[in-house]
Enzyme design. Structure first.
Site, PDB file in Angstrom:
ATOM      1  N   GLY A 415       0.795  -1.204   0.000  1.00  0.00           N
ATOM      2  CA  GLY A 415       0.000   0.000   0.000  1.00  0.00           C
ATOM      3  C   GLY A 415       0.833   1.260   0.000  1.00  0.00           C
ATOM      4  CB  VAL A 419      10.212  -2.215  -3.369  1.00  0.00           C
ATOM      5  CG1 VAL A 419      11.726  -2.172  -3.173  1.00  0.00           C
ATOM      6  CG2 VAL A 419       9.507  -1.564  -2.195  1.00  0.00           C
ATOM      7  CG  ASP A 533       4.681  -1.964  10.273  1.00  0.00           C
ATOM      8  OD1 ASP A 533       4.073  -2.851  10.902  1.00  0.00           O
ATOM      9  OD2 ASP A 533       4.663  -1.879   9.043  1.00  0.00           O
TER      10      ASP A 533
END
Length: 714
Positions: A415, A419, A533
């Site tokens: 989201g 990459v 995260d």
């Protein structure tokens, strides 16, 4: 009317007869049922007045119509403990473990003088242990672990001389152990006082506990002073865990204390001598020994008047004059250097247009000095064009044209963009994250955030090398990590031709590196950042398997750039647990929007209630990662036909006293000689995943312990 009155009288007499049919034992238990606020499984549904006695009720065991046991474990009962239990004169056993009881221990409970076993662990009980516990002369098993009890152990406890198991771990107990603790409780076979706040010296008489078995766990407390040599009198097969206290001085080398690895003593910075590698000074008491103070730049032990003359009178006049002169000379040299850079080394920046002709950047002949680049202390210029590649590092030797012409391969999607692996014409390999095609014009805000991230320089944090901004395109350029991420290194992934599991020493080095990276972010980065995260998929591995923490601050950048990180989080939340685990896409949602990513099993429990992440979130995540590396299991574990998360599974294994071999990654069998290290890391992990954030250690403490552990294994 008369008939109605007669009917009411008959009915009331009938009810009285029914109530009167239950014996005194049943009446003593019914208040316990009434004290229960929640019984989701209906465990007490058959507790009612209509029975003659309670002997057929769920959880109740009788002998000769007298209640001898109340055992209702793991039934999600919520309520307080009724004092009426103490009126059961023949009560021998109470087992209410792993429920949701709250409140304090009622003094009346200890009126059941024949009580032999009181097991209440895994609840939310609080308050102190009443001194009336000393009345229980037959008590053999007292397990109050994993609650919220506080205060000190009452001195009266030593009167329970038949006590065989005393488990008080994971509470908030304070104070010293009572005098006579070891001299009186000589029947003890299990002693676990870990994860509390017990302080003071370890009693000398603990060596009298000759019946102890397994592990004597005094870890994660505040015990101070020296280790009494009498502990060596314990049975030699007993493992004495003294980790994470404030102990100091030499480690006695006798009996049960001999031939122990360093893992039994780590976390006590004042300890010295074998098996640690901190030598003791000749007159060492441990209190002021050098090992009492961690070595940090500009960190001197108290009393070290560094910078003063030996006679304590301060700097001499000659020294002051010398310092002033050297400062003046230094300032002059810096001025000359600036002049040289500006006039000789800082040419006017030029680039070629599409026809090959050179033109001055911006059209105004602005000088771009190459002596001091963007990774130094100054901020990015507010005049930087919004359509050019902006380097954040002196090593950046490519421009936008080279980047756009290079070969690119998709590494992953999330989201927060795609990459790519990008290979330039000269062979340089980069990782480029495309943040999306939003039309946001918040360039200055984006610039400030990127600059802050670009200043982060640490061997275990991925470096942001450059960025590109335009209305329709935002790119972040990083070093490419050749060995993928930790998730793949632990579990492999679909399509891999071969999978080589990581040996223990490599796993340990990765643990160390990640811990160091987090310490840097928490304590030494400009803003004392929180990752928020952290998980194996965003821990990248370099050419020598060195870990690099990545995907830091992406949520903030995505929001500024006009991306929609919450879209991915919604998808993640709707996936099944095993689907989430198999996704190795980096950082679906970043630290600034943690609530959106609560589907992740790496997030701390308090993330459900708090919006702003704390450093203790990262500690919890790190603990889950340690468990994953030790067990080799994913965050969802298959148990029979059901599934449970990794944290719950490891807690169940400990509760059921599973052997270590059932917990460890089968690939680690060959490293059996490192079992003590693995146990030490497992304990660190368990400390990290404490439900209460306050009870989790800091990353600084964790890193120090891991570092010492690794040094001891060299």
């Amino acid at each position: 009317m008369l008939a109605l009155i007669l009917f009411i009288l008959v009915l009331s007499n009938s009810q009285s007869a029914r109530v009167g049919s239950l014996n005194d034992e049943g009446f003593a238990l019914l208040p316990f049922k009434q004290s229960i606020r929640e019984d989701p499984e209906g465990s007490l549904n058959n507790w009612n007045y209509s029975d003659e006695n309670p002997c057929s009720w769920n959880g109740v065991t009788c002998k000769e119509q007298r209640v001898v046991s109340v055992s209702i474990p793991k039934k999600k009962l919520s309520g307080f403990l009724s004092p009426s239990l103490g009126s059961l004169s023949e009560l021998r056993h109470v087992n209410l473990r792993n429920n949701k009881f709250f409140g304090s221990l009622p003094v009346e409970l200890f009126g059941a003088l024949g009580l032999q076993s009181l097991v209440l662990y895994g609840n939310s009980l609080s308050g102190s242990i009443p001194s009336e516990i000393g009345k229980l002369k037959y008590l053999q098993n007292l397990d109050l672990s994993q609650n919220l009890f506080n205060g000190s152990i009452p001195t009266s406890l030593i009167q329970c001389k038949r006590l065989r198991t005393l488990d008080l771990q994971q509470n908030n107990f304070t104070g010293s152990l009572p005098d006579g603790f070891g001299a009186n409780l000589v029947s003890l076979e299990k002693l676990d006082l870990s994860f509390n706040k017990f302080g003071g010296p370890i009693p000398n008489d603990l060596g009298n506990l000759s019946n102890l078995q397994g592990t004597v766990d005094l870890s994660h407390n505040l015990f101070s002073g020296s280790i009494p040599a009498s502990l060596g009198d314990l049975p030699e097969k007993v493992y004495i865990d003294l980790t994470y206290n404030n102990l100091s001085g030499p480690i006695p080398q006798n009996g049960a204390l001999m031939n122990r690895g360093p893992t039994a003593f780590i976390g006590n910075l004042g300890l010295c001598g074998p098996p640690l590698k901190n030598p003791c000074s000749p007159d060492s008491t441990g209190v002021n020994s050098p090992s009492s103070y961690p070595f940090l730049p500009s960190n001197y032990p108290p009393g070290d008047n560094t910078g003063k003359s030996r006679n304590g009178s301060g700097l001499s006049k000659t020294a002051i004059v010398a310092i002033v002169v050297s400062d003046v000379v230094g300032i002059c040299l810096i001025g000359l250097l600036f002049s040289y850079c500006y006039l000789r080394v800082c040419p006017r920046s030029k680039r070629k247009d599409e026809n090959g002709y050179g033109f001055e950047k911006g059209g105004k002949g602005r000088r771009v000095c190459l002596c001091f680049r963007k990774d130094e202390s100054e901020t990015l210029s507010e005049n930087v064009e919004q359509y050019d590649l902006v380097p954040l590092d002196t090593q950046v030797a490519f421009d936008l044209d080279e980047l756009l012409k290079a070969s690119a391969f998709v590494l992953g999607k999330s989201g927060i963009g795609i990459v790519y692996k990008v290979v330039l014409e000269d062979g340089l390999t980069l990782a480029v994250r495309r943040l999306g095609e939003g039309g946001s014009q918040r360039f200055k805000e984006f610039q400030t955030e990127v600059e802050a991230i670009g200043k982060l320089k640490h061997p275990n944090v991925v470096t942001l090398r450059a960025y590109y901004w335009s209305v329709d395109e935002k790119l972040l350029i990083y070093d490419y990590m050749s060995n993928g991420n930790l998730a793949t290194a632990i579990h492999g992934k679909a399509g891999m031709v071969s999978f080589t599991p990581l040996p223990w020493f490599v796993r340990l080095q990765i643990m160390k590196g990640v811990a160091k990276g987090l310490v840097y972010l928490h304590e030494y980065s400009p803003k004392k950042y929180v990752h928020g995260d952290l998980k194996p998929s965003n821990i990248l591995l370099g050419a020598n398997m060195e870990p690099k923490i990545s995907d830091f601050g992406l949520g903030r950048l995505a929001n500024i750039a006009g991306g929609s990180p919450t879209l991915q989080s919604s998808r993640v939340a709707s996936e099944k647990p095993h689907q989430r685990q198999q996704s190795n896409v980096s950082s679906e949602v970043a630290a600034v929007n943690p609530v959106a990513n609560l589907g992740s099993y790496y997030h701390a429990p308090e993330a459900l209630k708090m919006v702003k992440p704390s450093q203790k979130w990262d500690v919890y995540s790190f603990g889950v990662i340690l468990l994953e590396m030790i067990t080799g299991r994913a965050t969802i574990v298959q148990v029979g036909t059901s599934e449970m998360d990794l944290v719950s599974w490891i807690q169940l294994c400990i509760e059921e006293k599973k052997p270590l071999g059932d917990v460890l990654d089968p690939y680690l069998v060959e490293d059996v000689d490192k079992e003590e290290e693995m146990i030490a890391v497992l304990k660190i992990a368990m400390a990290c995943i404490q439900t209460s954030p306050e009870r989790r250690p800091t990353m600084r403490h964790i890193s120090d312990v891991l570092e010492r552990l690794a040094v001891s294994s060299d």
